[in-house]
Design an enzyme around this catalytic site. Structure first.
Site: not given
Lengths: 299, 299
Positions: A45, A192-193
């Site tokens: 990100h 993120s996972r």
């Protein structure tokens, strides 16, 4: 600390505040950049925000876990959330837009944006309604932020294709930019996972990028048979995955899968979605494109 | 001729030209107004452009017979088209945007905008896909034109409700304004489709506004029973119509129909859709609102 680097993002939570800040920035002659995220920010990100900073003068990062893109049995409730932690990471960002679900979907809300054929392949059949949710929330964000350059990661390859389609078809004043996938040193695509993975699962998850790299190397060596390229990625994934949604070689733009017997041209996307343990992971490589830019580390 | 009145609209046909002209106008500090039409302009459309002129400094009129809002058995092919005649009527307009179907729906186009519950009542069940077509093309027009005040006629009452919904839900920078229905001296709502009517059908078509006026007078006299109000409009229409899609008393905002036994409160919409000969006509009155503004002439 270099004061130029000590940028502290302003956090707003309502569409009206976000719009006012973006309008004000444009009035000052600044170009607006947008990085839509669901938070739980990682280095991938942050790379998007750095690219936005190169392309724009006033960078907005939205943080919103969008309920309409999650299926009823998906991880909306347990999706990681850490607004305070996220904001401290956003050193390249001027404005954080972190609305509530109520703010983005107030009572009476019922408008939805959908694409047709692009959502029918890859993740589409496995996540009914997902791309409609994505297209809707991002169209809303574009409505709030106004004319901008919007940066998305290529890990969500189909999402990027869908959003380019929406922007083109609805004549939105948005320049969509894709950022290469960021990977951990061992090749795992950042997500993120990944935080859901146990150490054992984390090790198994490497099979996705390993399989993609094997296929990409074969492609670079001249292999064009879709079935062969597919199998190179499929085999290592099948060895570790709890379940496989797809391992598919598809047209890089229209996302239509190649039959195993077909020959892929100069460019194609090889994409994977599977579960390792209970965690759904996706990854992809654009054959004829990404290997040249060294996105997949040699290993 | 007063030179101020001799405004001659510039005609453009591509989204890029229209966007450039609107951006340029805004850069000069002008407020942009938009009147989306399908051409075959009548006095009702011109009233919309005059209202847009009051609210804005740079008025755009789009002329586009939108294929996605017509059903397969509807009148897309024979819908009246007269671009040259239309342009000469648009004395309050700075820019006419008259794109081709290809320009609005280029190859690959597949994004659609839809609303849910608002499209389920009134015309919705009788024109599957109609409001999705309307919501899509108007969202495209808003994308092309950018921030603006957009003026729509209230004859297409449900369309206006749908577009308000879309603008609200997608946070579009558009101010939607509704204009009262314009009527011929004898009460017939102005419509491009009135041109289809034979003299006999034209006489019969008066039953729509007569029925609405009868119900509106009863409402003003205190009648609140939905079934009674509905019947006052239904009876004259049933006497002349080839077929009736609906005569419905509905919530003025959510458009949910009232049961005949219900009491309608301070405000409700009474709407009609029927065929006179082969021509589909619609009309409506907002009970508790329009009669006071003398939209329906006394007769």
């Amino acid at each position: 600390m270099d004061p130029k680097k000590a940028r502290r993002a302003v956090v707003v939570t309502t569409p009206a505040e976000a719009r006012a800040a973006c309008d004000e920035a444009r009035k000052r002659g600044l170009r607006v950049g947008l990085v839509p995220t669901m938070g739980a920010l990682h280095e991938g990100h942050l790379a998007l925000t750095r690219l936005a900073r190169q392309k724009a003068d006033f960078v907005v990062c939205s943080i919103f876990v969008n309920p309409t893109q999650f299926g009823p049995n998906e991880d909306f409730d347990r999706y990681p959330r850490d607004l305070e932690g996220d904001v401290t990471k956003l050193t390249e960002v001027d404005l954080v837009f972190a609305p509530s679900v109520q703010a983005m979907y107030p009572p009476g809300d019922e408008t939805r944006v959908r694409v047709g054929a692009l959502a029918e392949h890859l993740c589409g059949p496995h996540r009914p309604g997902h791309f409609e949710g994505v297209a809707t929330v991002v169209t809303k964000l574009f409505g709030v932020v106004g004319p901008c350059t919007a940066v998305f990661g290529k890990k969500d390859y189909q999402q990027l294709a869908v959003l380019r389609r929406v922007v083109t078809d609805l004549f939105l004043p948005v320049d969509v930019v894709g950022h290469p996938i960021l990977r951990e040193p061992d090749g795992l695509a950042m997500s993120s996972r990944n935080a859901y993975l146990s150490p054992e699962e984390r090790a198994k998850a490497l099979s996705l990028s390993h399989g993609l790299a094997a296929a990409a190397r074969a492609f670079e060596a001249g292999e064009r048979r879709a079935g062969t390229l597919r199998e190179l990625a499929y085999a290592p994934v099948a060895a570790v995955a709890t379940s496989i949604d797809y391992v598919t070689v598809a047209d890089a733009d229209a996302l239509v899968p190649f039959a195993d017997g077909a020959s892929v041209g100069a460019r194609a996307t090889l994409a994977i979605a599977c579960r390792v343990g209970k965690t759904r992971l996706i990854d992809n490589v654009v054959l004829g494109e990404d290997l040249a830019s060294s996105i997949i580390p040699a290993f």
